[in-house]
Enzyme design. Structure first.
Site, PDB file in Angstrom:
ATOM      1  N   HIS A 129       1.244  -1.510   0.025  1.00 25.78           N
ATOM      2  CA  HIS A 129      -0.143  -0.248  -0.096  1.00 25.78           C
ATOM      3  C   HIS A 129       0.847   1.042  -0.484  1.00 25.78           C
ATOM      4  O   HIS A 129       1.388   1.653   0.382  1.00 25.78           O
ATOM      5  CB  HIS A 129      -1.211   0.256   1.566  1.00 25.78           C
ATOM      6  CG  HIS A 129      -2.173   0.861   1.547  1.00 25.78           C
ATOM      7  ND1 HIS A 129      -1.720   2.322   2.017  1.00 25.78           N
ATOM      8  CD2 HIS A 129      -3.498   0.965   1.193  1.00 25.78           C
ATOM      9  CE1 HIS A 129      -2.900   2.553   2.048  1.00 25.78           C
ATOM     10  NE2 HIS A 129      -3.602   2.449   1.041  1.00 25.78           N
ATOM     11  N   ASP A 206       2.496  -5.436   7.436  1.00 26.68           N
ATOM     12  CA  ASP A 206       1.103  -4.285   8.136  1.00 26.68           C
ATOM     13  C   ASP A 206      -0.023  -4.797   7.470  1.00 26.68           C
ATOM     14  O   ASP A 206      -0.300  -5.803   6.581  1.00 26.68           O
ATOM     15  CB  ASP A 206       1.292  -3.098   5.443  1.00 26.68           C
ATOM     16  CG  ASP A 206       0.095  -2.567   6.158  1.00 26.68           C
ATOM     17  OD1 ASP A 206      -1.005  -2.410   6.878  1.00 26.68           O
ATOM     18  OD2 ASP A 206       0.167  -1.674   4.697  1.00 26.68           O
ATOM     19  N   GLN A 209      -5.079  -4.909   6.836  1.00 26.96           N
ATOM     20  CA  GLN A 209      -6.010  -5.230   6.426  1.00 26.96           C
ATOM     21  C   GLN A 209      -6.188  -7.463   6.720  1.00 26.96           C
ATOM     22  O   GLN A 209      -6.708  -8.790   6.779  1.00 26.96           O
ATOM     23  CB  GLN A 209      -6.578  -6.262   4.735  1.00 26.96           C
ATOM     24  CG  GLN A 209      -6.490  -4.769   3.990  1.00 26.96           C
ATOM     25  CD  GLN A 209      -7.380  -3.645   4.098  1.00 26.96           C
ATOM     26  OE1 GLN A 209      -8.721  -4.506   4.598  1.00 26.96           O
ATOM     27  NE2 GLN A 209      -7.630  -2.898   3.468  1.00 26.96           N
ATOM     28  N   LYS A 232     -10.994  -0.124   9.728  1.00 28.70           N
ATOM     29  CA  LYS A 232     -11.280  -1.069   9.615  1.00 28.70           C
ATOM     30  C   LYS A 232     -11.515  -2.741  10.708  1.00 28.70           C
ATOM     31  O   LYS A 232     -12.423  -3.147  10.037  1.00 28.70           O
ATOM     32  CB  LYS A 232     -10.162  -1.695   9.312  1.00 28.70           C
ATOM     33  CG  LYS A 232     -10.031  -0.133   7.706  1.00 28.70           C
ATOM     34  CD  LYS A 232      -8.658  -0.780   6.914  1.00 28.70           C
ATOM     35  CE  LYS A 232      -7.965   0.317   5.933  1.00 28.70           C
ATOM     36  NZ  LYS A 232      -8.606   0.945   5.216  1.00 28.70           N
ATOM     37  N   CYS A 372      -4.673   2.676  -3.527  1.00 34.12           N
ATOM     38  CA  CYS A 372      -3.513   2.666  -3.245  1.00 34.12           C
ATOM     39  C   CYS A 372      -2.806   1.885  -3.543  1.00 34.12           C
ATOM     40  O   CYS A 372      -1.631   1.601  -2.716  1.00 34.12           O
ATOM     41  CB  CYS A 372      -3.538   3.333  -1.311  1.00 34.12           C
ATOM     42  SG  CYS A 372      -4.565   4.814  -1.541  1.00 34.12           S
TER      43      CYS A 372
HETATM   44  N1  C6P Z   1      -6.134   1.084   2.629  1.00 35.78           N
HETATM   45  C1  C6P Z   1      -8.412   0.759   1.196  1.00 35.78           C
HETATM   46  O1  C6P Z   1      -9.828   1.153   0.723  1.00 35.78           O
HETATM   47  P1  C6P Z   1      -4.795   4.321   7.093  1.00 35.78           P
HETATM   48  O2  C6P Z   1      -6.172   4.718   5.910  1.00 35.78           O
HETATM   49  O3  C6P Z   1      -3.961   4.571   7.640  1.00 35.78           O
HETATM   50  O4  C6P Z   1      -6.427   3.707   7.571  1.00 35.78           O
HETATM   51  O5  C6P Z   1      -4.485   2.154   6.307  1.00 35.78           O
HETATM   52  C2  C6P Z   1      -3.647   2.391   4.900  1.00 35.78           C
HETATM   53  C3  C6P Z   1      -3.156   0.953   4.721  1.00 35.78           C
HETATM   54  C4  C6P Z   1      -2.540   0.463   4.630  1.00 35.78           C
HETATM   55  N2  C6P Z   1      -2.043  -0.551   4.391  1.00 35.78           N
HETATM   56  C5  C6P Z   1      -3.343  -0.876   3.585  1.00 35.78           C
HETATM   57  C6  C6P Z   1      -2.696  -2.346   3.564  1.00 35.78           C
HETATM   58  C7  C6P Z   1      -4.877  -0.842   3.677  1.00 35.78           C
HETATM   59  O6  C6P Z   1      -5.404  -1.456   3.339  1.00 35.78           O
HETATM   60  C8  C6P Z   1      -4.811   0.514   3.801  1.00 35.78           C
HETATM   61  C9  C6P Z   1      -6.131   1.498   3.889  1.00 35.78           C
HETATM   62  C10 C6P Z   1      -7.853   1.520   2.321  1.00 35.78           C
HETATM   63  O7  C6P Z   1      -7.651   0.153   1.090  1.00 35.78           O
HETATM   64  C11 C6P Z   1      -7.370   3.063   2.398  1.00 35.78           C
HETATM   65  S1  C6P Z   1      -6.281   3.463   0.792  1.00 35.78           S
END
Ligand code: C6P
Length: 414
Positions: A129, A206, A209, A232, A372
């Site tokens: 990401h 990370d 998910q 999430k 992203c």
């Molecule tokens: N992906 C998606 O729609 P944040 O925004 O900081 O809570 O999470 C960032 C992030 C980091 N790693 C992974 C694997 C992610 O999926 C995400 C967030 C969302 O896929 C928003 S782009």
């Protein structure tokens, strides 16, 4: 080891705790399939946060009065709850951040900027990401370190032979996504961590998910750092978690400075407080911590094993229904244990944004774009994809509605 409980969920009664799922637009009930972006929040979590504001609100770690003591206790206990949930040793290893992105930045700046230099290698994956990819790119520019990417193969899995080639004695850190938000791939993060450790490198996982959707034990993975977001996992926005091994966090300099994180301050210099407060300056997200604590209670009551198997079942169903259409290209591995609860795809001849807008006409919420992961989409040879992502309250019927609505797009763009 405790027995896995894989009994099917009572989705109907779970849905009753989410009034938002009853909402209608243009007379059609919302079908919410955008859970990888953010999940919905059940009543008990909303109640815990509003109870906090109604009954316990105060600033923490500053007041001697009853309310401040109560708020401080709730905030601290939320750290303990998270530690227990992910298998950390204690609250010292749990730093509350704003989100996963801030966890990535914290490690990149507090550790990477100080430790990396020319000749050092940062190993990422092609399915990172932007939260990780862009952050390490910036740190590499500032420190002169190199970045290498573990290849994603044609099936959407990491090429582990390539990983073994790349991770060598020059490697300082391996930063890998646990479950890809675009491909759904569940990566072998323990193996990647072992490879990193064989070469005295660190691992950052990370888990944005992963933690919401499956049991995660950071100690079993042996990750040095592990990050995820509250929003999430049925929790509130504005709070995330960075797990770090205590000895590493002790050695690291703070990332942000200010009140609440110091031990002693003079006009000349300052020293830092204990973990985790050293990394949590200023007034933190207290109500959100209470909400995250409640979200973990709620998830554990259902059972992470059952949530994982429900999502895998939905992903399998969606994959099979979409694949049967013939004009749908699906990205990522075939259904099974190596795929999490999401499916990204394109309908032949229809741009993902157009398709997503047509689905919205049916009040079906999915995400269109590069999610992203722009470099990964470049590799897939597409500018964008449509992604349906599932959670504990989704049903097969909702997937049927999505598949049926594809016909509208075909007719419009035929
Ligand atoms: N992906 C998606 O729609 P944040 O925004 O900081 O809570 O999470 C960032 C992030 C980091 N790693 C992974 C694997 C992610 O999926 C995400 C967030 C969302 O896929 C928003 S782009």
């Amino acid at each position: 080891m405790s027995q896995r409980n894989l009994e099917p969920l009572d989705v109907a009664s779970i849905r009753e705790e989410f009034p938002i799922l009853q909402r209608e637009f243009d007379g059609q009930q919302v079908v919410y399939l955008d859970n990888a972006a953010t999940t919905q929040t059940p009543d008990p979590v909303v109640d815990a946060m509003s109870d906090y504001y109604r009954e316990s609100n105060a600033n923490i770690h500053r007041g001697i009065h009853h309310l401040s003591q109560e708020a401080s206790r709730l905030y601290e206990e939320a750290h303990d709850r998270v530690a227990e949930f992910i298998g950390a040793d204690g609250r010292e290893e749990v730093i509350f951040t704003k989100n996963t992105t801030e966890g990535e930045n914290l490690v990149a700046y507090a550790w990477g900027l100080n430790e990396l230099g020319p000749g050092d290698r940062v190993v990422l994956t092609e399915m990172e990401h932007h939260a990780s990819l862009v952050t390490w790119q910036q740190i590499a520019k500032q420190t002169g370190a190199d970045i290498e990417y573990i290849r994603v193969d044609a099936d959407g899995r990491l090429d582990m032979d390539h990983a073994r080639d790349l991770i060598d004695d020059d490697t300082a850190i391996v930063s890998a996504v646990h479950v890809s938000n675009t491909l759904g791939t569940v990566n072998p993060v323990s193996e990647l961590t072992d490879l990193a450790h064989e070469h005295d490198a660190l691992s950052f996982i990370d888990g944005a998910q992963a933690v919401p959707n499956r049991p995660v034990d950071v100690a079993a993975i042996d990750a040095d750092f592990y990050a995820f977001s509250g929003h999430k996992m049925a929790g509130p926005t504005g709070i995330g978690v960075l797990y770090g091994k205590q000895d590493l966090l002790e050695e690291m300099e703070p990332y942000l400075y200010g009140g609440g994180m110091i031990r002693k301050v003079t006009f000349e210099d300052s020293t830092w407080g204990d973990l985790p407060w050293k990394f949590e300056p200023g007034t933190p997200q207290i109500a959100e911590a209470v909400g995250l604590d409640a979200a973990i209670d709620w998830l554990e009551e259902i059972g992470m094993d059952r949530i994982e198997s429900h999502e895998q079942e939905l992903a399998r169903y969606a994959y099979e229904q979409l694949a049967a259409e013939g004009d749908v290209e699906i990205y990522g591995p075939e259904p099974g244990p190596e795929r999490g609860g999401l499916v990204s795809f394109n309908l032949e001849g229809v741009h993902a944004h157009d398709l997503t807008s047509i689905l919205n006409d049916h009040t079906i919420a999915v995400r269109a774009g590069d999610h992203c992961t722009q470099p990964l989409h470049d590799k897939l040879g597409v500018a964008a994809s449509t992604r349906a992502s599932f959670y504990v309250y989704n049903t097969r019927e909702e997937i049927d509605k999505l598949v049926a609505a594809l016909d509208d797009a075909r007719q419009l763009f035929a």
